[in-house]
Motif scaffolding. Sequence first.
Motif, PDB file in Angstrom:
ATOM      1  N   TRP A   1     -61.727   7.337 -22.153  1.00  0.00           N
ATOM      2  CA  TRP A   1     -60.566   8.184 -22.413  1.00  0.00           C
ATOM      3  C   TRP A   1     -60.873   9.657 -22.604  1.00  0.00           C
ATOM      4  O   TRP A   1     -59.966  10.490 -22.509  1.00  0.00           O
ATOM      5  N   HIS A   2     -62.088  10.055 -22.853  1.00  0.00           N
ATOM      6  CA  HIS A   2     -62.396  11.444 -23.190  1.00  0.00           C
ATOM      7  C   HIS A   2     -61.958  12.401 -22.094  1.00  0.00           C
ATOM      8  O   HIS A   2     -62.061  12.115 -20.897  1.00  0.00           O
ATOM      9  N   LEU A   3     -61.534  13.584 -22.516  1.00  0.00           N
ATOM     10  CA  LEU A   3     -60.883  14.530 -21.615  1.00  0.00           C
ATOM     11  C   LEU A   3     -61.800  15.028 -20.512  1.00  0.00           C
ATOM     12  O   LEU A   3     -61.331  15.382 -19.426  1.00  0.00           O
ATOM     13  N   ASP A   4     -63.102  15.068 -20.748  1.00  0.00           N
ATOM     14  CA  ASP A   4     -64.003  15.537 -19.695  1.00  0.00           C
ATOM     15  C   ASP A   4     -64.167  14.512 -18.580  1.00  0.00           C
ATOM     16  O   ASP A   4     -64.801  14.795 -17.558  1.00  0.00           O
TER      17      ASP A   4
ATOM     18  N   THR B   1     -59.110  11.995 -23.568  1.00  0.00           N
ATOM     19  CA  THR B   1     -60.537  12.159 -24.020  1.00  0.00           C
ATOM     20  C   THR B   1     -60.699  13.569 -24.373  1.00  0.00           C
ATOM     21  O   THR B   1     -60.014  14.435 -24.071  1.00  0.00           O
ATOM     22  N   ALA B   2     -61.416  13.356 -24.557  1.00  0.00           N
ATOM     23  CA  ALA B   2     -61.735  14.608 -25.241  1.00  0.00           C
ATOM     24  C   ALA B   2     -62.903  15.305 -24.591  1.00  0.00           C
ATOM     25  O   ALA B   2     -63.831  14.688 -24.127  1.00  0.00           O
ATOM     26  N   ALA B   3     -62.866  16.628 -24.567  1.00  0.00           N
ATOM     27  CA  ALA B   3     -63.940  17.389 -23.933  1.00  0.00           C
ATOM     28  C   ALA B   3     -65.207  17.303 -24.753  1.00  0.00           C
ATOM     29  O   ALA B   3     -65.189  17.469 -25.959  1.00  0.00           O
ATOM     30  N   GLU B   4     -66.311  17.056 -24.065  1.00  0.00           N
ATOM     31  CA  GLU B   4     -67.614  17.042 -24.703  1.00  0.00           C
ATOM     32  C   GLU B   4     -68.453  18.129 -24.058  1.00  0.00           C
ATOM     33  O   GLU B   4     -68.580  18.167 -22.846  1.00  0.00           O
TER      34      GLU B   4
ATOM     35  N   MET C   1     -55.535   7.482 -24.575  1.00  0.00           N
ATOM     36  CA  MET C   1     -54.995   8.630 -23.841  1.00  0.00           C
ATOM     37  C   MET C   1     -53.536   8.890 -24.211  1.00  0.00           C
ATOM     38  O   MET C   1     -53.089  10.038 -24.212  1.00  0.00           O
ATOM     39  N   GLY C   2     -52.806   7.823 -24.501  1.00  0.00           N
ATOM     40  CA  GLY C   2     -51.369   7.935 -24.715  1.00  0.00           C
ATOM     41  C   GLY C   2     -50.948   8.231 -26.133  1.00  0.00           C
ATOM     42  O   GLY C   2     -49.738   8.273 -26.420  1.00  0.00           O
ATOM     43  N   GLU C   3     -51.894   8.440 -27.046  1.00  0.00           N
ATOM     44  CA  GLU C   3     -51.544   8.739 -28.426  1.00  0.00           C
ATOM     45  C   GLU C   3     -52.475   9.805 -28.986  1.00  0.00           C
ATOM     46  O   GLU C   3     -53.570  10.031 -28.477  1.00  0.00           O
ATOM     47  N   ASP C   4     -52.019  10.491 -30.017  1.00  0.00           N
ATOM     48  CA  ASP C   4     -52.886  11.450 -30.693  1.00  0.00           C
ATOM     49  C   ASP C   4     -54.082  10.692 -31.267  1.00  0.00           C
ATOM     50  O   ASP C   4     -53.912   9.690 -31.968  1.00  0.00           O
ATOM     51  N   THR C   5     -55.282  11.159 -30.959  1.00  0.00           N
ATOM     52  CA  THR C   5     -56.498  10.432 -31.336  1.00  0.00           C
ATOM     53  C   THR C   5     -57.510  11.388 -31.945  1.00  0.00           C
ATOM     54  O   THR C   5     -57.802  12.443 -31.379  1.00  0.00           O
ATOM     55  N   TYR C   6     -58.050  10.997 -33.084  1.00  0.00           N
ATOM     56  CA  TYR C   6     -59.070  11.820 -33.750  1.00  0.00           C
ATOM     57  C   TYR C   6     -60.410  11.625 -33.071  1.00  0.00           C
ATOM     58  O   TYR C   6     -60.873  10.498 -32.869  1.00  0.00           O
ATOM     59  N   LEU C   7     -61.047  12.725 -32.710  1.00  0.00           N
ATOM     60  CA  LEU C   7     -62.360  12.699 -32.087  1.00  0.00           C
ATOM     61  C   LEU C   7     -63.389  13.097 -33.133  1.00  0.00           C
ATOM     62  O   LEU C   7     -63.535  14.257 -33.486  1.00  0.00           O
ATOM     63  N   LYS C   8     -64.096  12.089 -33.626  1.00  0.00           N
ATOM     64  CA  LYS C   8     -64.962  12.277 -34.792  1.00  0.00           C
ATOM     65  C   LYS C   8     -66.079  13.282 -34.547  1.00  0.00           C
ATOM     66  O   LYS C   8     -66.363  14.141 -35.381  1.00  0.00           O
TER      67      LYS C   8
END
Length: 301
Positions: free
Chosen positions: A95-98, A20-23, A123-130
């Motif tokens: 999945w987001h990093l935060d 995930t992604a950090a928000e 989480m296990g693959e490169d993912t675009y965070l729009k």
Amino acid sequence: MYLRSLLFCLACGIGSTAATAAEPAPQQSAQKPGFSELVPGVLSFSGPATTVLLLQTSAGSLLVESELPKTRDALLQALDAVSKEAPRYVVNTHWHLDHSGNNEALAARGSLIVAHVNAGRRMGEDTYLKHLDKMMPAMPAAALPAIAFKGDGTLRLGGQPVQLIHIPRAHTDGDLLVHLPAANVLHMGDCFFNGLYPIIDTGTGGTVDGMLAALDRGLALSNPGMKIVAGHGPVGGQVELQAARDMLAQLRDRVAVLKREGRSRDEVVAAQPSKDLDARWGQGWVKPAQIVGSIYDSLPR
């Protein structure tokens, strides 16, 4: 490789109905971070990104969320202060990093990471965070879920059920609501932004209708005394959850009318359908143009 089989899940105390992604975050803690009692047996940790819950039982503990990587030392120290053992399970609501950023550190201590299969895949693959216009790299294998399941599931710890409820295509396509019925606590993850416009991650399957379904499911589970944890914003209750649902439904309907009229995304954003709501809901990281645009993107043509 994820351990997905029903036999493995049952052996670990989890049953699946299908199996995930950090928000940037609005809340900050002015005090040294640590766990505090939310209700008996359930502690909360308010990190820089989200609220982490710790369920303590006679058979071990369960953590909901693992926060951002930069919070690792504070989170681990806070856990050490309230428990001699690592959590048996760590549940990621998505999945987001935060919400999953310290999975690897906790897994190294012996915790089993639990998530929906869609969250684990992302989480296990490169993912675009729009919404950040950023490619998030795959997490290391050690950070990925040891238990990834489809549909709903139930963990049992110390005789207490922990209900994991999947809401399809809500904030993402892999969201879990975590219900602790014995404690009368519900963690909504990022399906609930308390007092704020929410992020709808349309790039990884999020939709406004799914968000509304998540809020409706939370309300159906709720009661006036329930503690309801938001992914962002303070811990709330039934009243705050209802307010978030009403706001989002109102805004969804306004955008839908404009889209059915044939207006483009830019035209709908320029029309400012959220204008009368912005003073209350638009003071966080998600601004009016973003929530209106996300709703537009996720509505059917």
